[in-house]
Design a protein around this motif. Structure first.
Motif, PDB file in Angstrom:
ATOM      1  N   UNK A  71       0.804  -1.223   0.000  1.00 26.20           N
ATOM      2  CA  UNK A  71       0.000   0.000   0.000  1.00 26.20           C
ATOM      3  C   UNK A  71       0.836   1.272   0.000  1.00 26.20           C
ATOM      4  N   UNK A  72       1.907   1.276   0.770  1.00 25.59           N
ATOM      5  CA  UNK A  72       2.740   2.478   0.830  1.00 25.59           C
ATOM      6  C   UNK A  72       3.300   2.821  -0.542  1.00 25.59           C
ATOM      7  N   UNK A  77       3.650   5.788  -5.566  1.00 24.19           N
ATOM      8  CA  UNK A  77       3.893   5.711  -7.011  1.00 24.19           C
ATOM      9  C   UNK A  77       2.708   6.204  -7.842  1.00 24.19           C
ATOM     10  N   UNK A  78       1.501   6.085  -7.299  1.00 19.55           N
ATOM     11  CA  UNK A  78       0.304   6.438  -8.070  1.00 19.55           C
ATOM     12  C   UNK A  78      -0.487   7.559  -7.395  1.00 19.55           C
ATOM     13  N   UNK A  79       0.228   8.389  -6.664  1.00 17.38           N
ATOM     14  CA  UNK A  79      -0.400   9.443  -5.874  1.00 17.38           C
ATOM     15  C   UNK A  79      -1.297  10.343  -6.728  1.00 17.38           C
ATOM     16  N   UNK A  80      -0.779  10.828  -7.835  1.00 17.62           N
ATOM     17  CA  UNK A  80      -1.541  11.754  -8.674  1.00 17.62           C
ATOM     18  C   UNK A  80      -2.769  11.078  -9.273  1.00 17.62           C
ATOM     19  N   UNK A  89     -10.381  -0.449  -0.143  1.00 17.43           N
ATOM     20  CA  UNK A  89      -9.190  -1.082   0.415  1.00 17.43           C
ATOM     21  C   UNK A  89      -9.565  -2.446   0.981  1.00 17.43           C
ATOM     22  N   UNK A  90      -9.112  -3.496   0.292  1.00 21.88           N
ATOM     23  CA  UNK A  90      -9.392  -4.864   0.728  1.00 21.88           C
ATOM     24  C   UNK A  90      -8.150  -5.549   1.276  1.00 21.88           C
ATOM     25  N   UNK A  91      -7.071  -4.791   1.456  1.00 19.07           N
ATOM     26  CA  UNK A  91      -5.795  -5.370   1.896  1.00 19.07           C
ATOM     27  C   UNK A  91      -5.772  -5.537   3.418  1.00 19.07           C
ATOM     28  N   UNK A  92      -5.131  -6.609   3.875  1.00 15.03           N
ATOM     29  CA  UNK A  92      -5.022  -6.888   5.308  1.00 15.03           C
ATOM     30  C   UNK A  92      -3.571  -7.120   5.715  1.00 15.03           C
ATOM     31  N   UNK A  93      -3.134  -6.445   6.785  1.00 16.55           N
ATOM     32  CA  UNK A  93      -1.775  -6.707   7.276  1.00 16.55           C
ATOM     33  C   UNK A  93      -1.692  -8.055   7.975  1.00 16.55           C
ATOM     34  N   UNK A  94      -0.609  -8.756   7.754  1.00 14.17           N
ATOM     35  CA  UNK A  94      -0.383 -10.046   8.405  1.00 14.17           C
ATOM     36  C   UNK A  94       0.859  -9.946   9.278  1.00 14.17           C
ATOM     37  N   UNK A  95       0.955 -10.793  10.290  1.00 17.07           N
ATOM     38  CA  UNK A  95       2.026 -10.664  11.286  1.00 17.07           C
ATOM     39  C   UNK A  95       3.431 -10.574  10.701  1.00 17.07           C
ATOM     40  N   UNK A  96       3.651 -11.211   9.558  1.00 17.23           N
ATOM     41  CA  UNK A  96       4.993 -11.216   8.975  1.00 17.23           C
ATOM     42  C   UNK A  96       5.356  -9.892   8.312  1.00 17.23           C
ATOM     43  N   UNK A 111      -5.062   3.663   9.327  1.00 21.44           N
ATOM     44  CA  UNK A 111      -3.677   3.523   8.890  1.00 21.44           C
ATOM     45  C   UNK A 111      -3.601   3.536   7.362  1.00 21.44           C
ATOM     46  N   UNK A 112      -4.518   2.840   6.711  1.00 23.79           N
ATOM     47  CA  UNK A 112      -4.544   2.816   5.243  1.00 23.79           C
ATOM     48  C   UNK A 112      -4.766   4.202   4.670  1.00 23.79           C
ATOM     49  N   UNK A 113      -5.630   4.994   5.314  1.00 23.06           N
ATOM     50  CA  UNK A 113      -5.898   6.343   4.797  1.00 23.06           C
ATOM     51  C   UNK A 113      -4.643   7.196   4.832  1.00 23.06           C
ATOM     52  N   UNK A 114      -3.753   6.930   5.792  1.00 19.93           N
ATOM     53  CA  UNK A 114      -2.483   7.638   5.833  1.00 19.93           C
ATOM     54  C   UNK A 114      -1.528   7.205   4.741  1.00 19.93           C
ATOM     55  N   UNK A 115      -1.650   5.947   4.307  1.00 13.15           N
ATOM     56  CA  UNK A 115      -0.798   5.432   3.230  1.00 13.15           C
ATOM     57  C   UNK A 115      -1.305   5.847   1.856  1.00 13.15           C
ATOM     58  N   UNK A 116      -2.572   6.190   1.772  1.00 14.07           N
ATOM     59  CA  UNK A 116      -3.197   6.546   0.499  1.00 14.07           C
ATOM     60  C   UNK A 116      -3.838   7.932   0.624  1.00 14.07           C
ATOM     61  N   UNK A 117      -3.042   8.964   0.909  1.00 19.53           N
ATOM     62  CA  UNK A 117      -3.588  10.299   1.153  1.00 19.53           C
ATOM     63  C   UNK A 117      -4.277  10.877  -0.077  1.00 19.53           C
TER      64      UNK A 117
END
Length: 208
Positions: A71-72, A77-80, A89-96, A111-117
């Protein structure tokens, strides 16, 4: 609608397929575009395949179904291309993954909203399995309830319609902070159940 799918794997591919069948134009992106073209050729002209950059710029809605650690980079890379767009956002963080602990502590939605401003972020399709989505869309068993959360009401309304177009039943849980209830370890995560049962799991009152 014109919808870009970044991460057309198990979940993104399944949901995107249902959207094409519902009449939307969907551009799927994947690390293996040639293989994906073969997998999607039965969908006809409503489906196309391209890069992540092409998917980000394709339409007014983008579904992200990649590993969470991507996501970061997507946001950078695709900010514009993503500015002002509805992003599911269907992505999920995993322990690894390095960011997992921070994301879960803050609440994955926030947290995702901060990664995708600059995006109109909605958490959707993050708490269900692709097999359950497919079964619901095909009328096998109960209609699957999909929890939805976001801060932008118009974006949430669009997500609600797209959940229905994927053959499932939406349940609006609240704002992005409320998405904590269906992130990993939350009662709604991978519940894969119907609307009534999911509402009960999340402690939500029946609509008046």
């Amino acid at each position: 609608m014109r919808i870009g799918v970044i991460g057309a794997g198990w979940l993104g591919g399944t949901v995107g397929r249902q959207w094409v069948k519902a009449g939307h134009e969907v551009l799927f992106s994947s690390r293996h575009p040639e293989r994906l073209k073969n997998e999607l050729k039965d969908l006809g002209s409503g489906a196309s395949v391209g890069t992540a950059a092409a998917a980000a710029g394709f339409g007014s809605v983008v579904l992200i179904a990649t590993p969470y650690e991507a996501l970061a980079a997507i946001g950078r890379d695709h900010h514009q291309a993503l500015q002002g767009k509805i992003v599911l956002d269907a992505a999920n963080p995993w322990p690894s993954e390095p960011s997992a602990r921070d994301a879960e502590k803050a609440g994955v939605g926030l947290f995702s909203s901060g990664l995708l401003p600059g995006t109109r972020l909605v958490r959707a399709f993050s708490a269900v399995d692709a097999t359950a989505v497919e079964a619901s869309a095909e009328g096998r068993g109960e209609r699957l309830a999909v929890p939805v959360a976001g801060d932008d009401r118009a974006a949430v309304d669009t997500a609600v319609q797209l959940v229905r177009d994927a053959g499932c039943e939406p349940l609006i849980v609240g704002d992005l902070a409320a998405a904590r209830s269906f992130q990993r370890h939350g009662p709604g995560f991978r519940a894969n159940t119907n609307l009534e049962k999911l509402r009960r799991l999340l402690g939500l009152a029946d609509p008046a």
